[in-house]
Enzyme design. Structure first.
Site, PDB file in Angstrom:
ATOM      1  N   ASP A 246       0.917  -1.072  -0.033  1.00 17.38           N
ATOM      2  CA  ASP A 246       0.175  -0.053   0.146  1.00 17.38           C
ATOM      3  C   ASP A 246       0.956   1.314   0.137  1.00 17.38           C
ATOM      4  O   ASP A 246       2.139   1.110   0.318  1.00 17.38           O
ATOM      5  CB  ASP A 246      -0.963   0.103   1.253  1.00 17.38           C
ATOM      6  CG  ASP A 246      -1.521   1.241   1.482  1.00 17.38           C
ATOM      7  OD1 ASP A 246      -2.291   1.745   0.423  1.00 17.38           O
ATOM      8  OD2 ASP A 246      -1.794   1.717   2.464  1.00 17.38           O
ATOM      9  N   LEU A 247       0.481   2.369  -0.386  1.00 13.77           N
ATOM     10  CA  LEU A 247       1.307   3.633  -0.350  1.00 13.77           C
ATOM     11  C   LEU A 247       0.733   4.631   0.795  1.00 13.77           C
ATOM     12  O   LEU A 247       1.879   4.509   1.662  1.00 13.77           O
ATOM     13  CB  LEU A 247       0.832   4.515  -1.822  1.00 13.77           C
ATOM     14  CG  LEU A 247       1.527   5.770  -1.838  1.00 13.77           C
ATOM     15  CD1 LEU A 247       3.182   5.649  -2.107  1.00 13.77           C
ATOM     16  CD2 LEU A 247       1.044   6.371  -2.955  1.00 13.77           C
ATOM     17  N   ASP A 248      -0.306   5.084   0.862  1.00 16.25           N
ATOM     18  CA  ASP A 248      -0.457   5.981   1.956  1.00 16.25           C
ATOM     19  C   ASP A 248      -0.439   5.531   3.283  1.00 16.25           C
ATOM     20  O   ASP A 248      -1.226   4.571   3.432  1.00 16.25           O
ATOM     21  CB  ASP A 248      -1.755   6.899   1.542  1.00 16.25           C
ATOM     22  CG  ASP A 248      -1.670   7.594   0.229  1.00 16.25           C
ATOM     23  OD1 ASP A 248      -1.151   8.496  -0.014  1.00 16.25           O
ATOM     24  OD2 ASP A 248      -2.831   7.009  -0.608  1.00 16.25           O
TER      25      ASP A 248
ATOM     26  N   THR B 119       1.328  10.219   3.667  1.00 11.61           N
ATOM     27  CA  THR B 119       0.413  11.243   3.092  1.00 11.61           C
ATOM     28  C   THR B 119      -1.339  10.787   3.620  1.00 11.61           C
ATOM     29  O   THR B 119      -1.993  11.789   3.183  1.00 11.61           O
ATOM     30  CB  THR B 119       0.369  10.838   1.631  1.00 11.61           C
ATOM     31  OG1 THR B 119       0.310   9.317   1.270  1.00 11.61           O
ATOM     32  CG2 THR B 119       1.600  11.669   0.888  1.00 11.61           C
TER      33      THR B 119
ATOM     34  N   LYS C  46      -9.623   5.947   4.955  1.00 12.24           N
ATOM     35  CA  LYS C  46      -8.332   5.259   4.596  1.00 12.24           C
ATOM     36  C   LYS C  46      -8.340   4.035   3.519  1.00 12.24           C
ATOM     37  O   LYS C  46      -9.303   3.291   3.920  1.00 12.24           O
ATOM     38  CB  LYS C  46      -7.647   4.734   6.006  1.00 12.24           C
ATOM     39  CG  LYS C  46      -6.717   5.920   6.680  1.00 12.24           C
ATOM     40  CD  LYS C  46      -5.977   5.137   7.523  1.00 12.24           C
ATOM     41  CE  LYS C  46      -5.310   6.401   8.534  1.00 12.24           C
ATOM     42  NZ  LYS C  46      -4.894   5.659   9.818  1.00 12.24           N
TER      43      LYS C  46
ATOM     44  N   SER D  10      -2.049   0.388  -4.444  1.00 13.46           N
ATOM     45  CA  SER D  10      -2.721   1.524  -3.991  1.00 13.46           C
ATOM     46  C   SER D  10      -4.059   1.860  -4.513  1.00 13.46           C
ATOM     47  O   SER D  10      -3.986   1.756  -5.841  1.00 13.46           O
ATOM     48  CB  SER D  10      -1.750   2.921  -3.777  1.00 13.46           C
ATOM     49  OG  SER D  10      -2.361   3.884  -3.467  1.00 13.46           O
ATOM     50  N   ALA D  11      -4.821   2.400  -3.898  1.00 13.77           N
ATOM     51  CA  ALA D  11      -6.115   2.801  -4.351  1.00 13.77           C
ATOM     52  C   ALA D  11      -6.095   4.381  -5.059  1.00 13.77           C
ATOM     53  O   ALA D  11      -6.944   4.792  -5.614  1.00 13.77           O
ATOM     54  CB  ALA D  11      -7.195   2.923  -3.273  1.00 13.77           C
TER      55      ALA D  11
ATOM     56  N   LYS E 276     -10.775  -1.620  -2.317  1.00 14.75           N
ATOM     57  CA  LYS E 276     -10.593  -2.076  -1.041  1.00 14.75           C
ATOM     58  C   LYS E 276     -11.986  -1.766  -0.301  1.00 14.75           C
ATOM     59  O   LYS E 276     -12.232  -0.904  -0.420  1.00 14.75           O
ATOM     60  CB  LYS E 276      -9.243  -1.634  -0.330  1.00 14.75           C
ATOM     61  CG  LYS E 276      -7.996  -1.843  -1.027  1.00 14.75           C
ATOM     62  CD  LYS E 276      -6.921  -1.085  -0.377  1.00 14.75           C
ATOM     63  CE  LYS E 276      -5.778  -0.909  -1.359  1.00 14.75           C
ATOM     64  NZ  LYS E 276      -4.305  -0.420  -0.743  1.00 14.75           N
TER      65      LYS E 276
ATOM     66  N   GLU F 298      -0.188  -3.016   4.705  1.00 15.01           N
ATOM     67  CA  GLU F 298      -1.101  -2.161   4.758  1.00 15.01           C
ATOM     68  C   GLU F 298      -1.293  -1.583   6.088  1.00 15.01           C
ATOM     69  O   GLU F 298      -0.845  -2.092   7.198  1.00 15.01           O
ATOM     70  CB  GLU F 298      -2.620  -2.933   4.744  1.00 15.01           C
ATOM     71  CG  GLU F 298      -3.228  -2.884   3.266  1.00 15.01           C
ATOM     72  CD  GLU F 298      -3.707  -1.693   2.497  1.00 15.01           C
ATOM     73  OE1 GLU F 298      -3.583  -0.659   3.526  1.00 15.01           O
ATOM     74  OE2 GLU F 298      -3.910  -1.556   1.541  1.00 15.01           O
ATOM     75  N   ASP F 299      -1.779  -0.331   6.164  1.00 14.00           N
ATOM     76  CA  ASP F 299      -2.080   0.472   7.578  1.00 14.00           C
ATOM     77  C   ASP F 299      -3.540   0.659   7.611  1.00 14.00           C
ATOM     78  O   ASP F 299      -4.281   1.011   8.708  1.00 14.00           O
ATOM     79  CB  ASP F 299      -1.492   1.768   7.434  1.00 14.00           C
ATOM     80  CG  ASP F 299      -1.967   2.761   6.298  1.00 14.00           C
ATOM     81  OD1 ASP F 299      -2.324   2.447   5.338  1.00 14.00           O
ATOM     82  OD2 ASP F 299      -2.557   4.118   6.818  1.00 14.00           O
TER      83      ASP F 299
HETATM   84  C1  G6P Z   1      -5.661   5.651  -0.625  1.00 17.03           C
HETATM   85  C2  G6P Z   1      -5.671   6.578   0.752  1.00 17.03           C
HETATM   86  C3  G6P Z   1      -7.241   7.060   0.680  1.00 17.03           C
HETATM   87  C4  G6P Z   1      -7.523   7.698  -0.532  1.00 17.03           C
HETATM   88  C5  G6P Z   1      -7.229   6.679  -1.883  1.00 17.03           C
HETATM   89  C6  G6P Z   1      -7.329   7.397  -3.162  1.00 17.03           C
HETATM   90  O1  G6P Z   1      -6.116   4.612  -0.237  1.00 17.03           O
HETATM   91  O2  G6P Z   1      -5.554   5.773   1.740  1.00 17.03           O
HETATM   92  O3  G6P Z   1      -7.476   7.976   1.696  1.00 17.03           O
HETATM   93  O4  G6P Z   1      -8.966   7.960  -0.761  1.00 17.03           O
HETATM   94  O5  G6P Z   1      -6.059   6.329  -1.965  1.00 17.03           O
HETATM   95  O6  G6P Z   1      -6.537   8.500  -3.316  1.00 17.03           O
HETATM   96  P1  G6P Z   1      -6.431   9.678  -4.340  1.00 17.03           P
HETATM   97  O7  G6P Z   1      -5.043  10.180  -4.517  1.00 17.03           O
HETATM   98  O8  G6P Z   1      -6.885   8.820  -5.781  1.00 17.03           O
HETATM   99  O9  G6P Z   1      -7.363  10.500  -4.143  1.00 17.03           O
HETATM  100 MG    MG Z   2      -2.815   3.195   3.497  1.00 21.39          MG
END
Ligand code: G6P
Ligand code: MG
Length: 218
Positions: free
Chosen positions: A8-10, A16, A45, A114-115, A145, A169-170
């Protein structure tokens, strides 16, 4: 030994997630003169921008036209991108760079699951894009997710079975997605629900190959 690591990224690679929620708060303040409670952060999240906005509008108990909905998504992203301007490799969370090096030394392949539609942009900012063998475009999967789709796609992009991968993941939604994909789940964070992972670490500084291997082979 696992052959793939699905990240996962954020909140895992960089912090972020805080900037995401700040952008939502700014949006809600600007357009609805309202404040978001801290408790809503966890619910946004790991879930897509669209799904996050649905959660927020439900909380505010307002409905908006489709045009307004789309405008709110654009505005939120503009606030978020503004906050991202200053980030660099210094924003990589503690332990992550060393962990990536350890994985590379063991020929473990890396995929981003990542989403976020901003994933490639952020990896560039962090100077990490070349470390990843695959980046899944979240628009290419049917369900976001907590459905496992993005982790299944990430393993497939590495040409690996999910059982040969770890997922990191977080978020609660993300952890469910990893578990349902069949990958070994590593959760980072202190929330009670994250304790259901195969391995839970309190911070990214604990992401170490020896720790993960010990749990993986247990
Ligand atoms: C991650 C974050 C979410 C965010 C999603 C979409 O999963 O944890 O909080 O809504 O990405 O991110 P974006 O940059 O496409 O708005
Ligand atoms: Mg995350």
């Amino acid at each position: 030994m696992f052959k793939g690591a699905l990240f996962d990224l954020d909140g895992v690679i960089t912090d972020t997630s805080i900037l995401h929620f700040e952008a939502w708060r700014k949006l809600v303040d600007t357009f609805f003169s309202s404040e978001l409670p801290d408790s809503l952060e966890e619910k946004t999240k790991g879930v897509s921008r669209t799904d996050s906005l649905k959660v927020i509008l439900k909380h505010l108990d307002v409905s908006v036209s489709e045009t307004m909905f789309q405008q709110l998504l654009v505005e939120k992203n503009a606030y978020y991108k503004e906050a991202l301007q200053g980030i660099s490799s210094e924003a990589i969370l503690p332990g992550v760079s060393d962990f990536i090096s350890e994985l590379k030394q063991q020929q473990v392949r890396l995929a981003l699951a990542s989403a976020s539609l901003n994933g490639p942009f952020i990896l560039d900012k962090l100077d990490l894009r070349d470390s990843f063998d695959a980046i899944v475009d979240p628009r290419s999967v049917a369900r976001g997710k907590p459905a496992p789709d993005i982790f299944l796609a990430a393993a497939a992009a590495l040409k690996l079975k999910p059982s040969k991968c770890i997922g990191i993941e977080d978020s609660i939604a993300g952890l469910r997605a990893i578990k349902d994909s069949g990958a070994f789940s590593v959760a980072v964070g202190k929330t009670t629900e994250l304790q259901k992972a195969d391995l839970t670490l309190s911070t990214t500084a604990e992401l170490k190959l020896t720790t993960i291997c010990k749990a993986y082979f247990h």
